[in-house]
Motif scaffolding. Structure first.
Motif, PDB file in Angstrom:
ATOM      1  N   LEU A  18       0.830  -1.205   0.000  1.00  0.00           N
ATOM      2  CA  LEU A  18       0.000   0.000   0.000  1.00  0.00           C
ATOM      3  C   LEU A  18       0.865   1.256   0.000  1.00  0.00           C
ATOM      4  O   LEU A  18       0.604   2.213  -0.751  1.00  0.00           O
ATOM      5  CB  LEU A  18      -0.920  -0.006   1.226  1.00  0.00           C
ATOM      6  CG  LEU A  18      -2.008   1.069   1.301  1.00  0.00           C
ATOM      7  CD1 LEU A  18      -3.030   0.852   0.198  1.00  0.00           C
ATOM      8  CD2 LEU A  18      -2.689   1.034   2.658  1.00  0.00           C
ATOM      9  N   VAL A  19       1.895   1.271   0.817  1.00  0.00           N
ATOM     10  CA  VAL A  19       2.807   2.417   0.878  1.00  0.00           C
ATOM     11  C   VAL A  19       3.512   2.627  -0.458  1.00  0.00           C
ATOM     12  O   VAL A  19       3.792   3.764  -0.863  1.00  0.00           O
ATOM     13  CB  VAL A  19       3.829   2.220   2.015  1.00  0.00           C
ATOM     14  CG1 VAL A  19       4.891   3.306   1.983  1.00  0.00           C
ATOM     15  CG2 VAL A  19       3.123   2.215   3.375  1.00  0.00           C
ATOM     16  N   GLN A  20       3.761   1.550  -1.165  1.00  0.00           N
ATOM     17  CA  GLN A  20       4.426   1.634  -2.458  1.00  0.00           C
ATOM     18  C   GLN A  20       3.471   1.946  -3.602  1.00  0.00           C
ATOM     19  O   GLN A  20       3.889   2.010  -4.760  1.00  0.00           O
ATOM     20  CB  GLN A  20       5.154   0.315  -2.743  1.00  0.00           C
ATOM     21  CG  GLN A  20       6.285   0.012  -1.759  1.00  0.00           C
ATOM     22  CD  GLN A  20       6.894  -1.359  -1.986  1.00  0.00           C
ATOM     23  OE1 GLN A  20       6.416  -2.143  -2.794  1.00  0.00           O
ATOM     24  NE2 GLN A  20       7.978  -1.652  -1.264  1.00  0.00           N
ATOM     25  N   GLY A  21       2.200   2.144  -3.280  1.00  0.00           N
ATOM     26  CA  GLY A  21       1.211   2.477  -4.305  1.00  0.00           C
ATOM     27  C   GLY A  21       0.565   1.284  -4.967  1.00  0.00           C
ATOM     28  O   GLY A  21      -0.194   1.443  -5.930  1.00  0.00           O
ATOM     29  N   ASP A  22       0.817   0.092  -4.440  1.00  0.00           N
ATOM     30  CA  ASP A  22       0.228  -1.128  -4.990  1.00  0.00           C
ATOM     31  C   ASP A  22      -0.993  -1.493  -4.155  1.00  0.00           C
ATOM     32  O   ASP A  22      -0.856  -1.990  -3.031  1.00  0.00           O
ATOM     33  CB  ASP A  22       1.253  -2.262  -4.986  1.00  0.00           C
ATOM     34  CG  ASP A  22       0.700  -3.546  -5.589  1.00  0.00           C
ATOM     35  OD1 ASP A  22      -0.406  -3.504  -6.158  1.00  0.00           O
ATOM     36  OD2 ASP A  22       1.386  -4.586  -5.489  1.00  0.00           O
ATOM     37  N   LEU A  23      -2.181  -1.256  -4.691  1.00  0.00           N
ATOM     38  CA  LEU A  23      -3.414  -1.555  -3.968  1.00  0.00           C
ATOM     39  C   LEU A  23      -3.914  -2.966  -4.230  1.00  0.00           C
ATOM     40  O   LEU A  23      -4.986  -3.337  -3.749  1.00  0.00           O
ATOM     41  CB  LEU A  23      -4.505  -0.545  -4.365  1.00  0.00           C
ATOM     42  CG  LEU A  23      -4.182   0.927  -4.132  1.00  0.00           C
ATOM     43  CD1 LEU A  23      -5.348   1.808  -4.551  1.00  0.00           C
ATOM     44  CD2 LEU A  23      -3.827   1.184  -2.675  1.00  0.00           C
ATOM     45  N   GLY A  24      -3.172  -3.719  -4.987  1.00  0.00           N
ATOM     46  CA  GLY A  24      -3.596  -5.077  -5.300  1.00  0.00           C
ATOM     47  C   GLY A  24      -4.280  -5.158  -6.653  1.00  0.00           C
ATOM     48  O   GLY A  24      -4.382  -4.170  -7.388  1.00  0.00           O
ATOM     49  N   LYS A  25      -4.786  -6.333  -6.942  1.00  0.00           N
ATOM     50  CA  LYS A  25      -5.457  -6.581  -8.219  1.00  0.00           C
ATOM     51  C   LYS A  25      -6.907  -6.947  -7.975  1.00  0.00           C
ATOM     52  O   LYS A  25      -7.214  -7.786  -7.124  1.00  0.00           O
ATOM     53  CB  LYS A  25      -4.750  -7.718  -8.968  1.00  0.00           C
ATOM     54  CG  LYS A  25      -5.306  -7.970 -10.359  1.00  0.00           C
ATOM     55  CD  LYS A  25      -4.519  -9.071 -11.066  1.00  0.00           C
ATOM     56  CE  LYS A  25      -5.055  -9.325 -12.469  1.00  0.00           C
ATOM     57  NZ  LYS A  25      -4.300 -10.397 -13.169  1.00  0.00           N
ATOM     58  N   SER A  26      -7.793  -6.300  -8.708  1.00  0.00           N
ATOM     59  CA  SER A  26      -9.218  -6.569  -8.574  1.00  0.00           C
ATOM     60  C   SER A  26      -9.533  -7.969  -9.070  1.00  0.00           C
ATOM     61  O   SER A  26      -9.143  -8.351 -10.181  1.00  0.00           O
ATOM     62  CB  SER A  26     -10.032  -5.537  -9.366  1.00  0.00           C
ATOM     63  OG  SER A  26     -11.398  -5.915  -9.434  1.00  0.00           O
ATOM     64  N   THR A  27     -10.249  -8.728  -8.240  1.00  0.00           N
ATOM     65  CA  THR A  27     -10.627 -10.083  -8.645  1.00  0.00           C
ATOM     66  C   THR A  27     -11.819 -10.089  -9.585  1.00  0.00           C
ATOM     67  O   THR A  27     -12.099 -11.105 -10.217  1.00  0.00           O
ATOM     68  CB  THR A  27     -10.963 -10.920  -7.400  1.00  0.00           C
ATOM     69  OG1 THR A  27     -12.026 -10.287  -6.663  1.00  0.00           O
ATOM     70  CG2 THR A  27      -9.753 -11.065  -6.494  1.00  0.00           C
ATOM     71  N   THR A  28     -12.517  -8.972  -9.683  1.00  0.00           N
ATOM     72  CA  THR A  28     -13.669  -8.874 -10.582  1.00  0.00           C
ATOM     73  C   THR A  28     -13.269  -8.349 -11.954  1.00  0.00           C
ATOM     74  O   THR A  28     -13.660  -8.902 -12.985  1.00  0.00           O
ATOM     75  CB  THR A  28     -14.745  -7.954  -9.977  1.00  0.00           C
ATOM     76  OG1 THR A  28     -15.156  -8.476  -8.710  1.00  0.00           O
ATOM     77  CG2 THR A  28     -15.957  -7.855 -10.900  1.00  0.00           C
ATOM     78  N   TYR A  29     -12.477  -7.273 -11.953  1.00  0.00           N
ATOM     79  CA  TYR A  29     -12.099  -6.632 -13.211  1.00  0.00           C
ATOM     80  C   TYR A  29     -10.764  -7.132 -13.762  1.00  0.00           C
ATOM     81  O   TYR A  29     -10.374  -6.748 -14.869  1.00  0.00           O
ATOM     82  CB  TYR A  29     -12.036  -5.116 -13.017  1.00  0.00           C
ATOM     83  CG  TYR A  29     -13.360  -4.532 -12.576  1.00  0.00           C
ATOM     84  CD1 TYR A  29     -14.335  -4.191 -13.499  1.00  0.00           C
ATOM     85  CD2 TYR A  29     -13.631  -4.337 -11.223  1.00  0.00           C
ATOM     86  CE1 TYR A  29     -15.541  -3.665 -13.092  1.00  0.00           C
ATOM     87  CE2 TYR A  29     -14.847  -3.813 -10.802  1.00  0.00           C
ATOM     88  CZ  TYR A  29     -15.797  -3.476 -11.739  1.00  0.00           C
ATOM     89  OH  TYR A  29     -17.006  -2.962 -11.329  1.00  0.00           O
ATOM     90  N   LYS A  30     -10.058  -7.963 -12.981  1.00  0.00           N
ATOM     91  CA  LYS A  30      -8.801  -8.574 -13.414  1.00  0.00           C
ATOM     92  C   LYS A  30      -7.755  -7.542 -13.847  1.00  0.00           C
ATOM     93  O   LYS A  30      -7.038  -7.727 -14.834  1.00  0.00           O
ATOM     94  CB  LYS A  30      -9.060  -9.557 -14.571  1.00  0.00           C
ATOM     95  CG  LYS A  30     -10.094 -10.617 -14.273  1.00  0.00           C
ATOM     96  CD  LYS A  30      -9.733 -11.442 -13.051  1.00  0.00           C
ATOM     97  CE  LYS A  30     -10.804 -12.502 -12.771  1.00  0.00           C
ATOM     98  NZ  LYS A  30     -10.516 -13.279 -11.543  1.00  0.00           N
TER      99      LYS A  30
END
Length: 320
Positions: free
Chosen positions: A73-85
């Motif tokens: 999160l601190v690095q700007g990576d909020l993850g990947k959406s499992t719905t929108y891929k």
């Protein structure tokens, strides 16, 4: 002012840490498993599932998972959406302009109507016009937002056909043209009025009561005794003091309107982050839900800071 701002910014750090813990814990307590959205649904092999769980880190201890999430999160990576891929940041950035446009429109409607009706009621209290405005205020405060939205859709969209009941624009229009922006405004009118109705009613009544109270102060009597014009007394002396608390609400509105857009956007099918939040909860898209919850919390903290700073700006008597 600078030192106060820096102190407030530093004090937000432990609050953000606490908010992140709460958001992460709530996501873990939600029903379902985000892991199911990150694997091949057609592969039900037990070894494959366990291998992917280990690979993606879902078998790690909860503190390790939290540390990894915060680090990303601190690095700007909020993850990947499992719905929108695709990355959560891209999903939010696509919807955020619509919500900002809706919030700005609601703010403009709120302050324009609140100032106009509040000044009229404050200058002419206990008249027929003041009573009609008071009736509108109490009705706007009492009726829930979703009821207002449904009634507005029924009358203005279905019965009269004046305004669209859903969407943010008509497909196929070229961006940046007059037709594009006029169509955007056409679609945002009803959601913006619905979203800003409660604030409009509250601010109107607040401004009206403050003007009536300030009109009885000694400095107003002194101005009248000197022969100052009544319009000048209201516009320069009374109104200037009455709007001080009202202006400070702007900071709270930043968070309130965007957070309140969840209900409005869902009812009007307006593609903003409010509707995205509801859709993500329904589809168990945990990365999006966590990111938006954290965003709403951050906006609340920033709104409080802006409100405090504005209070010092509009009222020079306050020194931090």
């Amino acid at each position: 002012m600078l030192s106060y701002t820096l102190r407030r910014l530093l004090s937000m750090i432990p609050l953000l840490i606490l908010v992140s813990v709460v958001v992460f814990s709530l996501a873990k307590l939600m029903p379902g498993d985000p892991f199911t959205g990150e694997i091949d649904p057609n592969n039900t092999n037990v070894e494959y599932i366990e291998e992917q769980r280990e690979k993606l880190g879902y078998n790690d201890p909860i503190p390790v998972q939290y540390q990894r999430w915060v680090t990303n999160l601190v690095q700007g990576d909020l993850g990947k959406s499992t719905t929108y891929k695709k990355p959560v940041m891209d999903v939010i950035v696509e919807r955020l302009p619509n919500t900002i446009f809706l919030a700005i429109s609601a703010l403009m409607i709120t302050y324009i109507l609140a100032f106009a009706m509040g000044m009229y009621s404050g200058r002419k209290p206990y008249t027929v016009g003041d009573n009609l405005i008071a009736t509108f205020n109490y009705t706007g405060i009492a009726i829930p937002q979703y009821i207002v939205a449904i009634i507005a859709i029924y009358f203005f969209a279905f019965q009269l056909g004046w305004l669209p009941s859903s969407g943010s624009m008509t497909p196929g229009l070229e961006q940046g043209t007059w037709e594009f922006w006029s169509d955007r405004i056409y679609h945002v009118i009803m959601p913006a009025i619905t979203l800003g109705l409660f604030s409009t009613a509250s601010y109107t009544q607040f401004l009206r009561n403050d003007i009536v109270q300030n009109s009885e102060q000694d400095y107003v009597r002194s101005a009248r005794a000197r022969g100052t014009k009544e319009s000048l007394i209201y516009n320069k002396h009374i109104l200037r003091n009455s709007i001080i608390p009202l202006v400070t609400f702007f900071g709270f509105d930043l968070a309130t309107l965007i957070g309140g857009a969840i209900i409005t956007e869902t009812i009007f099918t307006y593609p903003g982050i409010g509707m995205l939040f509801i859709d993500s909860v329904n589809t168990r898209d945990y990365p999006v839900v966590m990111s938006l919850t954290l965003l709403f919390s951050l906006l609340t903290l920033v709104g409080n800071l802006v409100a405090d700073l504005l209070y010092g700006v509009v009222d020079p008597r306050i020194r931090y």
